[in-house]
Write an enzyme that holds these catalytic residues in place. Structure first.
Site, short mmCIF file in Angstrom:
data_model
loop_
_atom_site.label_atom_id
_atom_site.label_comp_id
_atom_site.label_asym_id
_atom_site.label_seq_id
_atom_site.Cartn_x
_atom_site.Cartn_y
_atom_site.Cartn_z
N LYS A 193 0.85 -1.19 0.00
CA LYS A 193 0.00 0.00 0.00
C LYS A 193 0.89 1.24 0.00
O LYS A 193 1.49 1.59 1.01
CB LYS A 193 -0.93 0.05 1.21
CG LYS A 193 -2.09 1.06 0.98
CD LYS A 193 -2.63 1.65 2.25
CE LYS A 193 -1.84 2.83 2.74
NZ LYS A 193 -1.91 4.04 1.84
N SER A 247 5.33 7.70 10.40
CA SER A 247 5.39 8.42 11.66
C SER A 247 5.26 7.49 12.86
O SER A 247 4.66 6.42 12.78
CB SER A 247 4.26 9.46 11.71
OG SER A 247 3.00 8.83 11.88
N THR A 248 5.82 7.92 13.97
CA THR A 248 5.73 7.15 15.21
C THR A 248 4.28 7.05 15.66
O THR A 248 3.86 6.00 16.19
CB THR A 248 6.58 7.82 16.30
OG1 THR A 248 7.95 7.83 15.85
CG2 THR A 248 6.51 7.06 17.61
N GLU A 249 3.50 8.09 15.45
CA GLU A 249 2.10 8.08 15.84
C GLU A 249 1.34 6.96 15.13
O GLU A 249 0.58 6.20 15.75
CB GLU A 249 1.47 9.43 15.53
CG GLU A 249 -0.01 9.53 15.87
CD GLU A 249 -0.62 10.86 15.45
OE1 GLU A 249 -1.76 11.12 15.86
OE2 GLU A 249 0.04 11.63 14.73
N GLY A 251 2.72 4.36 13.74
CA GLY A 251 3.33 3.12 14.18
C GLY A 251 2.65 2.55 15.41
O GLY A 251 2.45 1.34 15.53
N GLU A 268 9.78 1.25 10.87
CA GLU A 268 10.83 2.25 10.74
C GLU A 268 10.14 3.59 10.85
O GLU A 268 9.40 4.01 9.96
CB GLU A 268 11.55 2.09 9.40
CG GLU A 268 12.87 2.85 9.34
CD GLU A 268 12.72 4.16 8.59
OE1 GLU A 268 12.60 5.21 9.28
OE2 GLU A 268 12.72 4.14 7.36
N CYS A 302 13.52 10.56 7.16
CA CYS A 302 13.39 10.13 8.54
C CYS A 302 14.70 10.27 9.30
O CYS A 302 14.71 10.50 10.51
CB CYS A 302 12.90 8.69 8.59
SG CYS A 302 13.90 7.54 7.63
N GLU A 399 9.94 15.69 15.77
CA GLU A 399 10.30 15.52 14.36
C GLU A 399 9.46 16.48 13.52
O GLU A 399 8.23 16.48 13.59
CB GLU A 399 10.05 14.09 13.90
CG GLU A 399 10.50 13.87 12.46
CD GLU A 399 10.29 12.45 11.98
OE1 GLU A 399 11.15 11.92 11.26
OE2 GLU A 399 9.24 11.86 12.33
#
Length: 496
Positions: A193, A247-249, A251, A268, A302, A399
């Site tokens: 995707k 993004s960590t969010e 993730g 990642e 990143c 970030e």
């Protein structure tokens, strides 16, 4: 303005304007809902194409097609050498169409076309070839057991199964190839995707894969949105592994969705890479490297070097040098010959970056370069250098994913203190050191909490494991670790 002659630009535009469907089970199909969405050129904001919008039903169809492929002898029993041959054919086909892909990547992402043509595309091709070589080398081992009796014991490396792969918009094709190549080399079936902002090169790549002759269902492509198609894939019980870059969010959302069926997960995520310049560094090289680390791809990397730590004896010289480069960078469409930095991906991202800069200045940071608003068509942000930031400021702590650098000085060569400053973030993706002191660089590298530490330059390589500590993710991509992440280890013990 007359644009330079870009090879295959007309071909790329023609592809963008064509009809775009989903690729499921070896067939091009419309989304079950019939919905489409627009993808745009970030240099102008103009619509490039309408693309099929996958939903939950399409995700289910893709999973069923992939699971069927994993049971089909055409793929399940294919010799590793044949998987390698198919991947090498894909690399050859991508290389044969490199100019078209570069133009298409620039149209949809905004990056300078020379960056696409001479960095992103060659890297994507090399990633495929590198992982093709691993297909014939995923071996187990024989094991001498310590218990009583006489046993013949060994391990096998088997494909993990159906893999959902969700890739970002900042390096669309390179990231897609970095995920599908090891998965296919290991014998998995893939559902890719791409980011909704940048689906075009993934769609063109799917055409190459279809033409090469991978068995039906081995590779599937769903274009659509994360909250619909992406969420359906991560929660689907028929998916064995999810790999995500972003993004960590997001993730965190993927981890929660995958927990229900204990899917394997590789993430990642975000980064806030420190660039550390020790007093003995080659200053001109450090200046160029620090600028390149944050301004390449408009800072949408990143692993961008967004925090610059410089010894006080070199601070003014380094900051002035980086600020000078920032002021000289030519902004413009990636299709222009003299463009050095293109737009950010969207109006939303442009406004997000501007907000961080404004917030930093409000909180007391000093503007050394850039920071001015650019109005008009396209989503442009000036390369920006800030000094005088404090550890609590959002511009230094969070970030930004844009061309914004926070520069700080340190007063001594206490490596513990320098490392503590560099590690004072929730991220741990990468770090960069500029120094000619071999002992200091080795000692400092050991203290930094980062998945990759580069000294005096360097970059990505398919053989070098890449991933993060802390909230920068789980697992590694590239290298042996990257392909083994698509396998399960089976132990077999036979009494003799």
């Amino acid at each position: 303005m007359d644009r330079p002659q870009i090879p295959s630009l007309d071909k790329a535009r023609a592809f963008a304007a064509s009809r775009h469907q989903l690729f499921v089970g070896g067939e091009w199909v419309d989304a079950q809902s019939g919905k489409t969405f627009a993808t745009c050129d970030p240099a102008t904001g103009a619509e490039l194409a309408q693309v099929a919008e996958a939903g939950e039903g399409d995700a289910d169809a893709a999973v069923r097609a992939a699971r069927a492929a994993m049971e089909d002898p055409a793929w399940a029993e294919m010799k590793p050498a044949m998987r390698a041959r198919l991947l090498n054919c894909l690399a050859d086909a991508l290389e044969a169409n490199i100019d078209e892909f570069a133009a298409l990547e620039t149209l949809n992402n905004g990056m300078p076309v020379r960056d696409a043509r001479y960095f992103h595309l060659p890297h994507a091709i090399e990633v495929i070839r590198y992982n093709a070589g691993w297909a014939t080398k995923l071996n187990g081992e024989t094991i001498a057991l310590s218990g009583l009796g006489n046993w013949h014991a060994y391990t096998l490396r088997e494909p993990v199964g159906v893999v959902a792969q969700i890739v970002p918009w900042n390096a669309p094709l390179a990231m897609a190839c970095a995920k599908i190549a090891p998965a296919l080399a290991a014998g998995c079936a893939v559902i890719l995707k791409p980011a909704e902002e940048t689906p075009l090169t993934a769609l063109r790549l799917a055409q190459l894969i279809a033409d090469i002759g991978f068995p039906a269902g081995v590779f599937n492509l769903l274009t659509g949105f994360g909250e619909s198609a992406g969420a359906a894939l991560t929660a689907h019980p028929g998916v064995d592994k999810v790999t995500f870059t972003g993004s960590t969010e997001v993730g965190r959302l993927i981890v929660r969705a995958a927990a229900g069926s204990f899917k394997r997960v590789t993430l990642e995520l975000g980064g806030k890479t420190p660039v550390i310049v020790l007093p003995d560094a080659d200053v001109p090289k450090a200046i160029e490297g620090a600028a390149r680390s944050i301004f390449t791809n408009a800072g949408q990397v990143c692993n961008a070097g967004s925090r610059l730590f410089v010894h006080r004896d070199r601070f003014d010289e380094v900051v002035e040098g980086v600020a000078g480069i920032a002021e000289s960078i030519k902004l413009g469409s990636g299709l222009e010959a003299d463009t050095q930095m293109g737009p950010v991906i969207s109006a939303q991202q442009r406004d997000r970056v501007r907000h961080y800069v404004d917030l930093g200045l409000t909180e007391g940071a000093t503007l050394r370069a850039g920071g001015k608003r650019i109005d008009g068509e396209g989503y442009y942000v000036q390369p920006t250098v800030l000094t005088g930031t404090e550890a609590h400021m959002a511009v230094r702590r969070e970030e930004i994913f844009g061309p914004v650098l926070c520069a700080m000085s340190f007063a001594d060569e206490d490596l513990d203190r320098i490392a503590a400053e560099a590690n004072a973030t929730e991220y741990g993706l990468g770090a960069v050191i500029w120094s000619n002191n071999l002992s200091a660089t080795h000692r400092l590298a050991r203290k930094l909490k980062a998945g990759t530490v580069r000294v005096n330059g360097g970059g990505l390589d398919p053989a070098l494991p890449f991933g993060g500590f802390k909230q920068s993710g789980w697992g590694r991509e590239n290298g042996r670790e990257g392909i083994e992440a698509y396998t399960e280890t089976k132990a077999v013990a036979i009494a003799l």
